[in-house]
Write an enzyme that holds these catalytic residues in place. Structure first.
Site, short mmCIF file in Angstrom:
data_model
loop_
_atom_site.label_atom_id
_atom_site.label_comp_id
_atom_site.label_asym_id
_atom_site.label_seq_id
_atom_site.Cartn_x
_atom_site.Cartn_y
_atom_site.Cartn_z
N GLU A 109 10.07 -0.38 12.16
CA GLU A 109 8.92 0.46 11.84
C GLU A 109 7.63 -0.21 12.28
O GLU A 109 7.53 -1.43 12.32
CB GLU A 109 8.90 0.76 10.33
CG GLU A 109 10.07 1.64 9.96
CD GLU A 109 10.09 2.07 8.50
OE1 GLU A 109 10.45 3.23 8.23
OE2 GLU A 109 9.78 1.25 7.63
N CYS A 122 0.28 -2.59 12.38
CA CYS A 122 1.20 -3.51 11.71
C CYS A 122 2.50 -3.51 12.52
O CYS A 122 3.19 -2.49 12.61
CB CYS A 122 1.42 -3.00 10.28
SG CYS A 122 2.47 -4.06 9.32
N CYS A 129 15.26 -8.49 8.11
CA CYS A 129 14.72 -9.84 7.92
C CYS A 129 15.80 -10.69 7.28
O CYS A 129 16.52 -10.22 6.39
CB CYS A 129 13.49 -9.78 7.00
SG CYS A 129 12.65 -11.38 6.84
N CYS A 133 13.17 -12.05 0.15
CA CYS A 133 12.14 -12.00 -0.90
C CYS A 133 12.49 -10.83 -1.81
O CYS A 133 12.77 -9.73 -1.34
CB CYS A 133 10.76 -11.85 -0.27
SG CYS A 133 10.41 -13.15 0.92
N CYS A 136 10.79 -7.26 -1.63
CA CYS A 136 10.57 -6.66 -0.31
C CYS A 136 11.76 -5.80 0.13
O CYS A 136 12.90 -6.28 0.17
CB CYS A 136 10.31 -7.76 0.71
SG CYS A 136 10.12 -7.14 2.38
N GLU A 203 10.36 -11.85 9.81
CA GLU A 203 9.59 -13.09 9.64
C GLU A 203 9.20 -13.58 11.05
O GLU A 203 10.06 -14.09 11.78
CB GLU A 203 10.46 -14.12 8.90
CG GLU A 203 9.92 -15.52 8.87
CD GLU A 203 8.44 -15.63 8.48
OE1 GLU A 203 8.08 -15.24 7.36
OE2 GLU A 203 7.65 -16.11 9.31
N HIS A 258 2.32 -15.66 -3.30
CA HIS A 258 2.92 -14.84 -4.36
C HIS A 258 3.29 -15.54 -5.67
O HIS A 258 3.62 -14.87 -6.65
CB HIS A 258 4.17 -14.10 -3.86
CG HIS A 258 3.95 -13.27 -2.64
ND1 HIS A 258 2.83 -12.52 -2.43
CD2 HIS A 258 4.72 -13.08 -1.53
CE1 HIS A 258 2.91 -11.90 -1.27
NE2 HIS A 258 4.04 -12.22 -0.70
N CYS A 376 2.94 -2.15 2.68
CA CYS A 376 3.55 -3.48 2.76
C CYS A 376 4.84 -3.54 1.99
O CYS A 376 4.88 -3.15 0.81
CB CYS A 376 2.64 -4.52 2.11
SG CYS A 376 1.27 -4.99 3.08
N1 SAH Z 1 7.65 -11.68 6.78
C1 SAH Z 1 6.25 -11.88 6.77
C2 SAH Z 1 5.46 -10.67 7.23
C3 SAH Z 1 5.95 -9.32 6.81
S1 SAH Z 1 5.75 -8.90 5.11
C4 SAH Z 1 5.79 -12.32 5.40
O1 SAH Z 1 6.55 -12.24 4.46
O2 SAH Z 1 4.66 -12.76 5.30
C5 SAH Z 1 4.02 -8.54 4.97
C6 SAH Z 1 3.45 -8.74 3.57
O3 SAH Z 1 3.92 -7.72 2.67
C7 SAH Z 1 3.84 -10.07 2.95
O4 SAH Z 1 2.76 -10.67 2.29
C8 SAH Z 1 4.88 -9.62 1.97
O5 SAH Z 1 5.09 -10.57 0.99
C9 SAH Z 1 4.29 -8.34 1.45
N2 SAH Z 1 5.24 -7.50 0.72
C10 SAH Z 1 6.58 -7.48 0.83
N3 SAH Z 1 7.12 -6.57 -0.02
C11 SAH Z 1 6.08 -5.99 -0.67
C12 SAH Z 1 5.99 -4.94 -1.63
N4 SAH Z 1 7.07 -4.30 -2.07
N5 SAH Z 1 4.76 -4.60 -2.07
C13 SAH Z 1 3.66 -5.21 -1.60
N6 SAH Z 1 3.69 -6.18 -0.65
C14 SAH Z 1 4.89 -6.57 -0.20
FE1 SF4 Z 2 11.09 -10.93 5.18
FE2 SF4 Z 2 8.42 -10.99 4.73
FE3 SF4 Z 2 10.02 -9.20 3.48
FE4 SF4 Z 2 10.14 -11.78 2.82
S1 SF4 Z 2 8.37 -10.42 2.57
S2 SF4 Z 2 11.90 -10.41 3.16
S3 SF4 Z 2 9.82 -12.76 4.80
S4 SF4 Z 2 9.62 -9.30 5.67
#
Ligand code: SAH
Ligand code: SF4
Length: 409
Positions: A109, A122, A129, A133, A136, A203, A258, A376
């Site tokens: 996406e 974005c 990934c 996390c 996510c 990532e 976080h 995000c």
């Molecule tokens: N993998 C990288 C970049 C993609 S995620 C990283 O983790 O930094 C982009 C951002 O969205 C990161 O800060 C991530 O922690 C945040 N994110 C992930 N899941 C989310 C959610 N459900 N709500 C809000 N932010 C989220």
């Molecule tokens: Fe991957 Fe970033 Fe999502 Fe963590 S927050 S699972 S590193 S995309």
């Protein structure tokens, strides 16, 4: 005649379409080699480059500074094909999302977020990934592969096509400088796409080679010309790659922090078990080019009852005290079967007030495109959304991925 070895040296197998090599994603020196293998002089590569990245042409026949036989030869061997769009959605707030299908049918996406005087794209770096996390959606995706440089650059090309963001002759440097076509990084008042954030699926520092190649192409001032100050790379904390990213690319850095203790971060960002907070923050202090004028952004997701207390806010300031930092508070964006809730709005505001009183700019990130699951952490390809909504299944998958990465504690 170009042999296969010449083209395959530069491209992943999925960068071919019906046997033709996609020129998107080759850097200028590779393009020069590939075209010279077809008997074209060096300056022709610059011309082709300019048609691709300044004008965004999708067909060789439109490259009118080249003689017809050259255009025909190019069309016979190469392609400028964009990936297919499996799904296109527009949010009530103007955010647009493309579900982009690669030639091997894998999907990622890509999201455009317009603002008053700018627009950020974005961009995804991987299909899914490998990180897990807990908050996510992308991390719960089973399928994972790196995107090639071509596939990363193609997201920008495709967004530009949709946004009608390729300059017409007369709208760009042609007029201002009498010089080369294309946009100018200093003056982007007419662009819809001014910034890139590597915050889509994946990532980026686990696919560094392809991401860095793609970003160099995007930054090239004779092409798309989005400069390093307009590009932000977000990482969950791949410490060994952070320095290289700063030295080689010099882009803005965002860290998905976080949590303020290793105990919690180990749980919600499992990569922390490999690279704990102390090491991560040292890499930030050492980030090349970091200064009060160029701060590192710390992303902090607001999870109800998990990381949103007054004590957390105070500890966050203590941790960042000697780092030029800004803090971005991100309200948690929900997804089906997510194991968290977003903090109350009043809690987020209180958290932000504490940081502000401590001297930190800490904007609360307004969720954009929530109605189309474009915010995000909500990104996940549609084909996978249907299957993985069961919490138990997600837990099993996360355990599998962590075991594969040696993160099990
Ligand atoms: N993998 C990288 C970049 C993609 S995620 C990283 O983790 O930094 C982009 C951002 O969205 C990161 O800060 C991530 O922690 C945040 N994110 C992930 N899941 C989310 C959610 N459900 N709500 C809000 N932010 C989220
Ligand atoms: Fe991957 Fe970033 Fe999502 Fe963590 S927050 S699972 S590193 S995309």
């Amino acid at each position: 005649m170009m042999d296969n070895a010449t083209t395959s040296a530069f491209a992943a197998p999925h960068d071919r379409c019906e046997g033709k090599l996609n020129l998107i994603g080759l850097d200028l020196s590779e393009l020069t080699v590939v075209l010279s293998a077809q008997g074209l002089e060096k300056f022709r590569a610059r011309q082709v480059w300019s048609w691709i990245y300044c004008r965004g042409v999708r067909e060789f026949r439109l490259m009118t500074t080249l003689a017809k036989p050259i255009r025909e030869m190019l069309a016979a061997h190469f392609t400028l094909e964009r990936p297919t769009v499996s799904l296109y959605q527009q949010s009530e707030d103007g955010t647009q999302k493309w579900l982009v299908k690669m030639t091997d049918s894998h999907e990622v996406e890509c999201v455009h977020i317009p603002e008053q005087d700018r627009g950020a794209l974005c961009v995804s770096s991987q299909v899914g990934c490998t990180m897990t996390c807990r908050f996510c959606h992308t991390g719960t995706q089973r399928l994972v592969r790196n995107l090639s440089a071509s596939e990363i650059v193609a997201q920008v090309m495709l967004a530009r096509d949709y946004l009608k963001d390729w300059p017409e002759p007369g709208q760009d440097k042609d007029v201002r400088t009498g010089g080369k076509p294309g946009y100018n990084d200093e003056d982007d008042s007419t662009r819809a796409l001014t910034n890139i954030v590597m915050m889509g699926m994946g990532e980026p520092l686990y696919n560094y080679e392809n991401v860095s190649k793609a970003l160099r192409i995007i930054m090239n001032s004779e092409g798309i010309a989005i400069g390093k100050r307009r590009i932000t790379l977000s990482t969950s904390g791949v410490v060994p790659m952070i320095k290289r990213c700063g030295e080689e690319l010099g882009v803005n850095l965002a860290i998905s922090l976080h949590a303020v203790t290793d105990e919690l971060r180990d749980q919600i960002v499992p990569l922390n078990r490999k690279y704990p907070i102390k090491e991560l923050l040292q890499a930030c202090r050492d980030y090349p080019g970091v200064s009060n004028a160029r701060r590192i952004t710390f992303e902090y997701i607001m999870l109800k009852g998990i990381n949103d207390s007054v004590a957390d806010a105070k500890q966050l300031m203590r941790l960042l005290r000697d780092i030029p930092a800004k803090i971005n508070l991100i309200p948690f964006n929900p997804w089906p079967s997510a194991p968290f809730e977003c903090s109350e709005w009043s809690t987020i505001v209180k958290f932000s007030d504490i940081l502000n009183a401590g001297g930190y700019a800490s904007p609360i990130r307004t969720p954009r495109g929530r109605d189309i699951m474009a915010a995000c952490g909500q990104l996940k390809s549609a084909s996978q959304k249907l299957s993985a909504v069961d919490r138990a299944e997600i837990d099993r998958l996360i355990a599998e991925k962590e075991a594969a990465q040696g993160l099990k504690s």
